[in-house]
Write an enzyme that holds these catalytic residues in place. Structure first.
Site, PDB file in Angstrom:
ATOM      1  NE  ARG A 116     -15.239  -6.273 -50.385  1.00 38.79           N
ATOM      2  CZ  ARG A 116     -16.279  -5.779 -50.359  1.00 38.79           C
ATOM      3  NH1 ARG A 116     -17.337  -6.490 -50.856  1.00 38.79           N
ATOM      4  NH2 ARG A 116     -16.362  -4.705 -49.962  1.00 38.79           N
ATOM      5  CG  ASP A 117     -18.022 -16.696 -51.477  1.00 36.71           C
ATOM      6  OD1 ASP A 117     -18.607 -17.042 -50.604  1.00 36.71           O
ATOM      7  OD2 ASP A 117     -17.177 -17.232 -52.193  1.00 36.71           O
ATOM      8  CB  VAL A 173     -17.063 -23.742 -45.126  1.00 33.04           C
ATOM      9  CG1 VAL A 173     -16.163 -23.578 -44.147  1.00 33.04           C
ATOM     10  CG2 VAL A 173     -16.449 -23.746 -46.730  1.00 33.04           C
ATOM     11  CG  HIS A 182     -20.657 -19.521 -43.812  1.00 33.76           C
ATOM     12  ND1 HIS A 182     -20.656 -21.146 -43.463  1.00 33.76           N
ATOM     13  CD2 HIS A 182     -20.942 -19.690 -45.246  1.00 33.76           C
ATOM     14  CE1 HIS A 182     -20.775 -21.750 -44.529  1.00 33.76           C
ATOM     15  NE2 HIS A 182     -21.014 -20.990 -45.646  1.00 33.76           N
TER      16      HIS A 182
HETATM   17  P1  AMP Z   1     -21.481 -22.793 -48.169  1.00 30.67           P
HETATM   18  O1  AMP Z   1     -21.779 -23.630 -49.206  1.00 30.67           O
HETATM   19  O2  AMP Z   1     -22.515 -22.074 -47.639  1.00 30.67           O
HETATM   20  O3  AMP Z   1     -20.797 -23.809 -47.061  1.00 30.67           O
HETATM   21  O4  AMP Z   1     -20.376 -21.574 -48.578  1.00 30.67           O
HETATM   22  C1  AMP Z   1     -19.001 -21.478 -48.651  1.00 30.67           C
HETATM   23  C2  AMP Z   1     -18.574 -20.560 -49.140  1.00 30.67           C
HETATM   24  O5  AMP Z   1     -17.337 -20.197 -48.752  1.00 30.67           O
HETATM   25  C3  AMP Z   1     -18.693 -20.592 -50.614  1.00 30.67           C
HETATM   26  O6  AMP Z   1     -19.256 -19.462 -51.277  1.00 30.67           O
HETATM   27  C4  AMP Z   1     -17.077 -20.429 -50.946  1.00 30.67           C
HETATM   28  O7  AMP Z   1     -16.596 -19.733 -52.145  1.00 30.67           O
HETATM   29  C5  AMP Z   1     -16.403 -19.644 -49.765  1.00 30.67           C
HETATM   30  N1  AMP Z   1     -15.067 -19.789 -49.495  1.00 30.67           N
HETATM   31  C6  AMP Z   1     -14.578 -20.962 -49.450  1.00 30.67           C
HETATM   32  N2  AMP Z   1     -13.050 -20.882 -48.809  1.00 30.67           N
HETATM   33  C7  AMP Z   1     -13.002 -19.450 -48.943  1.00 30.67           C
HETATM   34  C8  AMP Z   1     -12.089 -18.559 -48.568  1.00 30.67           C
HETATM   35  N3  AMP Z   1     -10.857 -18.981 -48.362  1.00 30.67           N
HETATM   36  N4  AMP Z   1     -12.375 -17.105 -48.422  1.00 30.67           N
HETATM   37  C9  AMP Z   1     -13.456 -16.804 -48.814  1.00 30.67           C
HETATM   38  N5  AMP Z   1     -14.238 -17.500 -49.097  1.00 30.67           N
HETATM   39  C10 AMP Z   1     -14.248 -18.631 -49.105  1.00 30.67           C
END
Ligand code: AMP
Length: 116
Positions: free
Chosen positions: A28-29, A95, A99
């Site tokens: 889960r995000d 990130v 994903h």
């Molecule tokens: P993106 O912008 O597509 O790279 O999305 C990165 C996602 O990773 C964001 O929705 C963040 O809220 C999520 N995120 C970052 N760190 C974590 C974590 N430790 N656990 C779960 N989700 C995370």
């Protein structure tokens, strides 16, 4: 080089994991934008979609079928949902570890807004 998601895949960092197999992991995000917001990540570090090769097609295919399975489990398959993969700066990628976002549980509105 490692990533925060690689540490979640290995169990080094905690997460609300909902699925794992030999190719992908889903959790889960941490900052959900909808009632269901799950990230389906490649176990192997692939920084962006730009880095994919044909050898990775089993991984990208698995990401899709896991998304379908999780959508059913979350009870959002019939109401609908959105699968999102962001790439690089204009895509809003934060990130750099491949994903897919599985987002649903409420009406999500138009995919993108026109620029004003
Ligand atoms: P993106 O912008 O597509 O790279 O999305 C990165 C996602 O990773 C964001 O929705 C963040 O809220 C999520 N995120 C970052 N760190 C974590 C974590 N430790 N656990 C779960 N989700 C995370």
């Amino acid at each position: 080089m490692t990533t925060i998601f690689a540490k979640i895949v290995s169990g080094e960092l905690p997460s609300k994991m909902v699925y794992q197999d030999e190719l992908v992991t889903a959790f889960r995000d941490i900052n959900p934008i909808a009632p269901t917001h799950i990230l389906i990540v490649s176990n192997k570090i692939i920084p962006t979609v730009n880095d994919l090769t044909e050898d990775d097609e089993k991984i990208t295919g698995r990401m899709m079928t896991v998304a379908k399975k999780l959508a059913e489990e979350e009870g959002i398959a019939e109401s609908g949902y959105r699968l999102i993969i962001n790439c690089n700066g204009h895509g809003g990628q934060e990130v750099f570890h491949l994903h897919m976002h599985l987002v649903g549980g409420r009406p999500l509105g138009p995919m993108l807004y026109h620029q004003k």
